[in-house]
Design a protein around this motif. Structure first.
Motif, PDB file in Angstrom:
ATOM      1  N   SER A  68       0.838  -1.215   0.000  1.00  0.00           N
ATOM      2  CA  SER A  68       0.000   0.000   0.000  1.00  0.00           C
ATOM      3  C   SER A  68       0.868   1.259   0.000  1.00  0.00           C
ATOM      4  CB  SER A  68      -0.913   0.017   1.217  1.00  0.00           C
ATOM      5  OG  SER A  68      -1.679  -1.139   1.234  1.00  0.00           O
ATOM      6  N   ILE A  69       1.929   1.250   0.805  1.00  0.00           N
ATOM      7  CA  ILE A  69       2.824   2.414   0.856  1.00  0.00           C
ATOM      8  C   ILE A  69       3.467   2.618  -0.514  1.00  0.00           C
ATOM      9  CG2 ILE A  69       5.002   3.285   1.834  1.00  0.00           C
ATOM     10  CD1 ILE A  69       4.144   2.147   4.505  1.00  0.00           C
ATOM     11  N   ARG A  70       3.872   1.525  -1.126  1.00  0.00           N
ATOM     12  CA  ARG A  70       4.492   1.624  -2.461  1.00  0.00           C
ATOM     13  C   ARG A  70       3.508   2.217  -3.466  1.00  0.00           C
ATOM     14  NH1 ARG A  70       5.045  -1.947  -7.090  1.00  0.00           N
ATOM     15  NH2 ARG A  70       6.922  -1.329  -8.248  1.00  0.00           N
ATOM     16  N   ARG A  71       2.247   1.748  -3.403  1.00  0.00           N
ATOM     17  CA  ARG A  71       1.248   2.243  -4.349  1.00  0.00           C
ATOM     18  C   ARG A  71       1.034   3.748  -4.199  1.00  0.00           C
ATOM     19  NH1 ARG A  71      -2.699  -2.428  -3.212  1.00  0.00           N
ATOM     20  NH2 ARG A  71      -1.836  -4.059  -4.518  1.00  0.00           N
ATOM     21  N   VAL A  72       0.914   4.205  -2.931  1.00  0.00           N
ATOM     22  CA  VAL A  72       0.690   5.643  -2.688  1.00  0.00           C
ATOM     23  C   VAL A  72       1.877   6.448  -3.205  1.00  0.00           C
ATOM     24  CG1 VAL A  72       0.356   7.414  -0.914  1.00  0.00           C
ATOM     25  CG2 VAL A  72      -0.787   5.212  -0.683  1.00  0.00           C
ATOM     26  N   MET A  73       3.091   5.971  -2.895  1.00  0.00           N
ATOM     27  CA  MET A  73       4.293   6.692  -3.314  1.00  0.00           C
ATOM     28  C   MET A  73       4.402   6.746  -4.841  1.00  0.00           C
ATOM     29  SD  MET A  73       5.838   7.808  -0.626  1.00  0.00           S
ATOM     30  CE  MET A  73       7.534   8.141  -1.022  1.00  0.00           C
ATOM     31  N   LEU A  74       4.144   5.607  -5.488  1.00  0.00           N
ATOM     32  CA  LEU A  74       4.244   5.583  -6.949  1.00  0.00           C
ATOM     33  C   LEU A  74       3.163   6.466  -7.579  1.00  0.00           C
ATOM     34  CD1 LEU A  74       5.077   1.860  -7.843  1.00  0.00           C
ATOM     35  CD2 LEU A  74       6.593   3.826  -7.940  1.00  0.00           C
ATOM     36  N   SER A  75       1.946   6.454  -6.984  1.00  0.00           N
ATOM     37  CA  SER A  75       0.858   7.297  -7.511  1.00  0.00           C
ATOM     38  C   SER A  75       1.281   8.755  -7.511  1.00  0.00           C
ATOM     39  CB  SER A  75      -0.407   7.156  -6.664  1.00  0.00           C
ATOM     40  OG  SER A  75      -0.752   5.830  -6.545  1.00  0.00           O
ATOM     41  N   TYR A  76       1.926   9.160  -6.404  1.00  0.00           N
ATOM     42  CA  TYR A  76       2.400  10.543  -6.277  1.00  0.00           C
ATOM     43  C   TYR A  76       3.309  10.885  -7.460  1.00  0.00           C
ATOM     44  CZ  TYR A  76       4.193  14.665  -3.745  1.00  0.00           C
ATOM     45  OH  TYR A  76       4.530  15.938  -3.350  1.00  0.00           O
ATOM     46  N   PHE A  77       4.204   9.946  -7.781  1.00  0.00           N
ATOM     47  CA  PHE A  77       5.183  10.220  -8.839  1.00  0.00           C
ATOM     48  C   PHE A  77       4.656   9.978 -10.249  1.00  0.00           C
ATOM     49  CE2 PHE A  77       8.191  11.174  -5.729  1.00  0.00           C
ATOM     50  CZ  PHE A  77       9.092  11.991  -6.389  1.00  0.00           C
ATOM     51  N   TYR A  78       3.457   9.429 -10.362  1.00  0.00           N
ATOM     52  CA  TYR A  78       2.831   9.353 -11.683  1.00  0.00           C
ATOM     53  C   TYR A  78       1.891  10.554 -11.870  1.00  0.00           C
ATOM     54  CZ  TYR A  78       4.501   4.514 -11.866  1.00  0.00           C
ATOM     55  OH  TYR A  78       5.286   3.394 -11.875  1.00  0.00           O
ATOM     56  N   ILE A  79       1.155  10.891 -10.791  1.00  0.00           N
ATOM     57  CA  ILE A  79       0.120  11.942 -10.910  1.00  0.00           C
ATOM     58  C   ILE A  79       0.745  13.341 -11.041  1.00  0.00           C
ATOM     59  CG2 ILE A  79      -1.800  13.086  -9.695  1.00  0.00           C
ATOM     60  CD1 ILE A  79      -2.516  10.240  -8.601  1.00  0.00           C
ATOM     61  N   LEU A  80       1.719  13.657 -10.183  1.00  0.00           N
ATOM     62  CA  LEU A  80       2.283  15.021 -10.220  1.00  0.00           C
ATOM     63  C   LEU A  80       2.972  15.362 -11.546  1.00  0.00           C
ATOM     64  CD1 LEU A  80       3.420  15.939  -6.632  1.00  0.00           C
ATOM     65  CD2 LEU A  80       2.003  17.287  -8.148  1.00  0.00           C
ATOM     66  N   PRO A  81       3.861  14.490 -12.069  1.00  0.00           N
ATOM     67  CA  PRO A  81       4.433  14.824 -13.384  1.00  0.00           C
ATOM     68  C   PRO A  81       3.363  14.937 -14.466  1.00  0.00           C
ATOM     69  CG  PRO A  81       5.734  13.124 -12.334  1.00  0.00           C
ATOM     70  CD  PRO A  81       4.497  13.299 -11.496  1.00  0.00           C
ATOM     71  N   LEU A  82       2.297  14.097 -14.348  1.00  0.00           N
ATOM     72  CA  LEU A  82       1.200  14.177 -15.322  1.00  0.00           C
ATOM     73  C   LEU A  82       0.500  15.535 -15.222  1.00  0.00           C
ATOM     74  CD1 LEU A  82      -0.440  12.511 -17.422  1.00  0.00           C
ATOM     75  CD2 LEU A  82      -1.982  11.905 -15.549  1.00  0.00           C
ATOM     76  N   LEU A  83       0.261  16.001 -13.993  1.00  0.00           N
ATOM     77  CA  LEU A  83      -0.368  17.312 -13.802  1.00  0.00           C
ATOM     78  C   LEU A  83       0.509  18.428 -14.362  1.00  0.00           C
ATOM     79  CD1 LEU A  83      -1.896  17.163 -10.173  1.00  0.00           C
ATOM     80  CD2 LEU A  83      -3.109  17.190 -12.349  1.00  0.00           C
ATOM     81  N   ILE A  84       1.820  18.322 -14.111  1.00  0.00           N
ATOM     82  CA  ILE A  84       2.753  19.344 -14.620  1.00  0.00           C
ATOM     83  C   ILE A  84       2.705  19.350 -16.151  1.00  0.00           C
ATOM     84  CG2 ILE A  84       5.203  20.016 -14.764  1.00  0.00           C
ATOM     85  CD1 ILE A  84       5.484  18.716 -11.904  1.00  0.00           C
ATOM     86  N   THR A  85       2.690  18.138 -16.748  1.00  0.00           N
ATOM     87  CA  THR A  85       2.620  18.031 -18.210  1.00  0.00           C
ATOM     88  C   THR A  85       1.323  18.644 -18.739  1.00  0.00           C
ATOM     89  OG1 THR A  85       3.852  15.973 -18.054  1.00  0.00           O
ATOM     90  CG2 THR A  85       2.769  16.402 -20.148  1.00  0.00           C
ATOM     91  N   LEU A  86       0.188  18.289 -18.099  1.00  0.00           N
ATOM     92  CA  LEU A  86      -1.098  18.826 -18.539  1.00  0.00           C
ATOM     93  C   LEU A  86      -1.119  20.351 -18.404  1.00  0.00           C
ATOM     94  CD1 LEU A  86      -3.580  16.179 -17.048  1.00  0.00           C
ATOM     95  CD2 LEU A  86      -2.978  16.527 -19.450  1.00  0.00           C
ATOM     96  N   GLY A  87      -0.503  20.849 -17.323  1.00  0.00           N
ATOM     97  CA  GLY A  87      -0.423  22.295 -17.114  1.00  0.00           C
ATOM     98  C   GLY A  87       0.358  22.987 -18.217  1.00  0.00           C
ATOM     99  N   MET A  88       1.368  22.273 -18.763  1.00  0.00           N
ATOM    100  CA  MET A  88       2.185  22.853 -19.841  1.00  0.00           C
ATOM    101  C   MET A  88       1.461  22.786 -21.180  1.00  0.00           C
ATOM    102  SD  MET A  88       6.142  21.747 -19.343  1.00  0.00           S
ATOM    103  CE  MET A  88       5.722  20.037 -19.469  1.00  0.00           C
ATOM    104  N   VAL A  89       0.767  21.654 -21.405  1.00  0.00           N
ATOM    105  CA  VAL A  89       0.109  21.443 -22.697  1.00  0.00           C
ATOM    106  C   VAL A  89      -1.201  22.239 -22.804  1.00  0.00           C
ATOM    107  CG1 VAL A  89      -0.843  19.684 -24.265  1.00  0.00           C
ATOM    108  CG2 VAL A  89       1.179  19.168 -22.902  1.00  0.00           C
ATOM    109  N   PHE A  90      -1.947  22.304 -21.689  1.00  0.00           N
ATOM    110  CA  PHE A  90      -3.241  23.016 -21.703  1.00  0.00           C
ATOM    111  C   PHE A  90      -3.268  24.151 -20.673  1.00  0.00           C
ATOM    112  CE2 PHE A  90      -4.072  18.458 -22.639  1.00  0.00           C
ATOM    113  CZ  PHE A  90      -4.449  18.580 -23.965  1.00  0.00           C
ATOM    114  N   PRO A  91      -2.413  25.154 -20.822  1.00  0.00           N
ATOM    115  CA  PRO A  91      -2.398  26.237 -19.825  1.00  0.00           C
ATOM    116  C   PRO A  91      -3.712  27.021 -19.770  1.00  0.00           C
ATOM    117  CG  PRO A  91      -1.009  26.793 -21.694  1.00  0.00           C
ATOM    118  CD  PRO A  91      -1.432  25.380 -21.887  1.00  0.00           C
ATOM    119  N   ASP A  92      -4.375  27.147 -20.935  1.00  0.00           N
ATOM    120  CA  ASP A  92      -5.638  27.902 -20.962  1.00  0.00           C
ATOM    121  C   ASP A  92      -6.715  27.222 -20.126  1.00  0.00           C
ATOM    122  OD1 ASP A  92      -4.384  29.658 -22.605  1.00  0.00           O
ATOM    123  OD2 ASP A  92      -5.158  28.780 -24.467  1.00  0.00           O
TER     124      ASP A  92
END
Lengths: 102, 199
Positions: A68-92
């Motif tokens: 469970s700890i591994r899943r939470v930690m990995l989710s953090y590192f998949y979700i945040l870079p994805l959010l940063i990417t989406l923020g760059m691609v769709f700033p509007d």
């Protein structure tokens, strides 16, 4: 089977190499070209997720530890870079979602 | 201890599915990562609203300091992983050496960061220069505080290890400090590209 010592050294060198690659990509991308910058940003975010997984699995050693700890930690590192990417691609879209009023 | 028993011990640790350190430190780590997560979301929103400022910002920063600190923190994470590996094998002295190296790597990080802030100051960059530098100082100074807190933890486990508090069988405290230190490294893995690399 790879020894723990060898695994740690390979992980460490891998992390250093990935850092160098992300800096190289950013430094060589064409700063004036928006498409080039976005593609570089996506690559850099992918490298961030990869580095996070390497630290979580091999340096902290969660690969064979608590699931469970591994899943939470990995989710953090998949979700945040994805959010940063989406923020760059769709700033509007981010602007419209975070603006008060019209 | 012969090599075979060491390999068996390592294998047992891997298959245990146990929590590294203890649950308390993981609650702290999740709380800290949530805090950093909020900062990252603020960064994304602020960048979307001020694209020109956030595009120009990284060009005023000393990328070399960022790269140096990334290498230092990754290496320190490797050192503390070696310390945990050593104590699991009952090698107290080796573990002590790796903890000390991790501490000095943390100290090197602090020195580079102070030098970077000094250079920023000479260039006229301050907290209120623009929104990019406000986010930059909030994120990096907050991270610096976490590094210093982690170093206090390292000092504590160094002393405990010196007085033989840890062994191959009992080393939860050392593992907990190591997990916290890895969290500091993980936060930097995201901070470095968004502030220094992605213009």
């Amino acid at each position: 089977m790879m020894s723990d010592n060898k695994r740690l050294i390979i992980t460490w060198l891998g992390l250093l190499a990935l850092t160098s690659i992300s800096v190289f990509l950013a430094e060589t991308s064409n700063a004036s070209a928006i498409t080039s910058n976005t593609i570089t940003g996506i690559f850099v975010c992918f490298i961030v997720a990869l580095k996070g997984q390497l630290v979580i699995d091999h340096l902290i050693g969660l690969r064979f530890a608590h699931r469970s700890i591994r899943r939470v930690m990995l989710s953090y590192f998949y979700i945040l870079p994805l959010l940063i990417t989406l923020g760059m691609v769709f700033p509007d879209a981010v602007v419209s979602m975070t603006s008060l009023g019209n | 201890m012969n090599d075979l028993s060491q390999i068996i011990k390592q294998s047992d640790n891997k298959k245990s599915g146990a929590i590294p350190g203890d649950i308390a430190v993981w609650i702290l780590i999740f709380a800290e990562l949530f805090e950093f997560g909020l900062f990252f979301v603020i960064f994304i929103v602020a960048k979307a609203h001020n694209p020109e400022i956030f595009s120009a910002g990284p060009q005023h920063l000393d990328t070399l300091s960022g790269i140096a600190n990334t290498f230092i923190l990754i290496t320190s994470s490797f050192f503390i992983a070696k310390a945990v590996q050593a104590i699991k094998l009952g090698r107290v002295k080796a573990s002590q050496k790796w903890i000390a190296l991790t501490f000095f790597a943390g100290l090197a990080y602090c020195c580079v960061k102070v030098w970077e802030y000094h250079m920023n100051d000479l260039r006229g960059i301050a907290l209120d220069t623009d929104i990019f530098f406000t986010v930059y100082y909030y994120l990096t100074f907050n991270h610096l505080l976490h590094v210093m807190f982690g170093m206090c933890g390292l000092l504590w486990v160094f002393l405990r290890n010196h007085f033989k508090a840890y062994s191959a069988e009992r080393h939860e405290g050392l593992e907990a400090a190591a997990c916290y230190w890895h969290m500091v490294d993980l936060a930097w893995i995201i901070i470095f590209p968004i502030l220094y690399v992605l213009a």
